[in-house]
Design a protein around this motif. Sequence first.
Motif, short mmCIF file in Angstrom:
data_model
loop_
_atom_site.label_atom_id
_atom_site.label_comp_id
_atom_site.label_asym_id
_atom_site.label_seq_id
_atom_site.Cartn_x
_atom_site.Cartn_y
_atom_site.Cartn_z
N MET A 58 -8.35 -2.29 3.15
CA MET A 58 -8.63 -2.61 1.76
C MET A 58 -7.88 -3.88 1.43
SD MET A 58 -6.25 0.17 -0.14
CE MET A 58 -6.71 1.40 1.07
N GLY A 59 -8.18 -4.46 0.29
CA GLY A 59 -7.58 -5.74 -0.06
C GLY A 59 -8.59 -6.85 0.09
N SER A 60 -8.10 -8.06 0.14
CA SER A 60 -8.97 -9.23 0.26
C SER A 60 -8.27 -10.32 1.04
CB SER A 60 -9.36 -9.74 -1.13
OG SER A 60 -10.10 -10.93 -1.03
N ARG A 82 -3.75 -9.43 -3.17
CA ARG A 82 -4.37 -8.21 -2.65
C ARG A 82 -4.32 -8.23 -1.13
NH1 ARG A 82 -9.34 -7.41 -6.97
NH2 ARG A 82 -9.12 -5.22 -6.45
N PHE A 128 -13.91 -7.31 3.31
CA PHE A 128 -12.48 -7.33 3.00
C PHE A 128 -11.73 -8.25 3.96
CE2 PHE A 128 -13.69 -2.80 1.91
CZ PHE A 128 -13.71 -2.99 0.54
N LEU A 176 -1.32 3.69 -3.34
CA LEU A 176 -2.37 2.67 -3.42
C LEU A 176 -2.25 1.87 -4.71
CD1 LEU A 176 -5.06 1.68 -2.12
CD2 LEU A 176 -6.22 3.37 -3.53
N ASP A 200 -5.45 -1.74 -8.56
CA ASP A 200 -6.63 -2.59 -8.41
C ASP A 200 -7.48 -2.15 -7.22
OD1 ASP A 200 -6.03 -4.10 -10.59
OD2 ASP A 200 -5.15 -5.77 -9.48
N GLU A 201 -6.84 -1.72 -6.15
CA GLU A 201 -7.60 -1.28 -4.98
C GLU A 201 -8.20 0.10 -5.23
OE1 GLU A 201 -8.29 -3.42 -2.85
OE2 GLU A 201 -6.83 -4.86 -3.57
N TYR A 202 -7.46 0.97 -5.89
CA TYR A 202 -7.98 2.29 -6.23
C TYR A 202 -9.27 2.17 -7.03
CZ TYR A 202 -8.14 6.93 -8.41
OH TYR A 202 -8.55 8.17 -8.85
N ARG A 209 -11.46 -0.04 -6.93
CA ARG A 209 -12.61 -0.54 -6.17
C ARG A 209 -13.48 0.62 -5.68
NH1 ARG A 209 -10.63 -5.64 -2.42
NH2 ARG A 209 -11.47 -7.24 -3.77
#
Length: 428
Positions: A102-104, A110, A174, A356, A359-361, A363
Motif C-alpha cells: 500500500m502507499g504510493s 505515503r 501502488f 495502518l 489515508d491508506e485505510y 483507500r
Amino acid sequence: MKITKLFFFAVTLFSFFSFSLAYCQSGFIYGDLLPDAPELAARGKFRVGVQTLNLVNMNQIDVIHSRNGKDSIYNRPLTVEVWYPATIAPDKQELIEYEEVMGSSNDPKRPLIPFKFRGRALRNAPADKTEGPYPLLIVSHGYLGSRFLLTYLTENLASKGYIVVAIDHTESTFRDAASFASTLLNRSLDDLFVLNEISRLGKRESKTFLSGLVNADNTALIGYSMGGYGALNAAGAGYSPQAVKFFGQMTGGSKALEKRMTGNVTTTLDSRIRAIVAFAPWGMERGIWDAEGLKGLKVPTFFVAGSLDDISGYEKGIKAIYDGALNADRYLLTYINARHNVAPNPPPAEALAAGLPLDEYLRYAEPAWDERRINNINQHFVTAFLGIQLKGLDFKKYLQLKENSNEATWTGFKPRTSVGLELKHSTP
C-alpha cells in the motif's frame, strides 16, 4: 485532565490493536461469506487455480516522456494475474498468499508498506477443461491500485466457470505510480490489448495453460474507478472534446487521446465485449463524458456506486453516466451512504495490526459499511448479471427487484438483510 486523556488514548489504541490482531487470526479470507451474505455470493462448483503472465504491448505511445506535441514510443509491459477453473486433488488445500503493497511510489508522504494476504486459489494448478472454453472477464483496478485489489471477486467468479484476468496497469499501480496522463490514455488500450493477447493464448495451438480454455468471443470488462472509465471507453463510449483538451494541457500538446474520442473509428465496439461491470466509474464531473459519447455505450452494463461518492461523484457523476447511456440496457446498484470504495478488498488485516495510516485505510474502507458485506453483495449481483449476459442463466429474478431495498426483501437476500440499497434498471 492530561492523564485522563492519555489513559483514554492508550485504551483506545490497545482496543484497536486487539481487534486488528483478532481479525488477522480469525481465519477469514477476503471473499468468504458472512452470515448475511446473499444467495449468489457463494462460490461455484469449480476449484480455482492462479497464474501470472507478463505481457508486452509493443510500440505504444509513451505519453510520460512525450514533449512539445511529439509523442515518444515504448514497449509497454503489463503484468496480469489469471484465475481459472482448476483440477485440484481433494486433499490439496486451495490456498495462496498474495504479496502486495500500500502507499504510493510517487508520494513521499505515503511510503510503500508491504503486506501479504491469503486467497482461496492454488498457484499453477492444472486447468480444468471439462466444461471449457469459459467466458473471459478482464478486470481493471483504480488509480492507484493493482491486479490484487479485487481478489474477493476474481477468485469467486473463477469458481463459477470464468477465466478472470486482472491487469497491473503500468504507471498506475501502488509500486510504479506516475503521471495521471498515462492512466487517461492507456486504460481502454490496455483492456483491448489484453483481450487480444488472451484470445491468442487461448487458441489450441498456443501450447500455454490457456490453450482451449478461454472463449474470448464471450467477454465482459470489469472496472473500478479509473478502471470503469477505461472499460466504458473500450466498450464504445467515446471521450468528449473537453477530455481531449484536458489531456493535451496535461501532456504539453499530445493528441494521443483523440483516437478514443467520440466519432473516431477506434471507439467502435469490439463485438467480443458482451457486457460491462463499472464500479464507481470516474470522469463525468470533469467533463470526460458527454451526451454524444455516452450514446456509444450499447452493451448491457451494470453500474455500482455509493450515494456519497466523493471521488467520481454520484448525482452529477456515476448516476449521470447511467442516465446518459441511453442505448444500453443498464442497471445502477447504489449503496446508500457509501463513498467511493464500493469495489475493493477490505483494509489489509496484517497492516491494520501494524497500525495502518488513516489515508491508506480509507483507500479500502467505507465509513458507513462493512467492506466484507459490500464484497458479498457485489459477488451476488455480478454473478447474476454476468450469468445472464455471458452464460444465458436464468438469474433474472435476482435483478427484477423493488427499487428501494428497504421496502421489501430482495430475492436472494435473507430476511431483514436487504437494507440500504437501491437498484435502478433502464432499457434503450
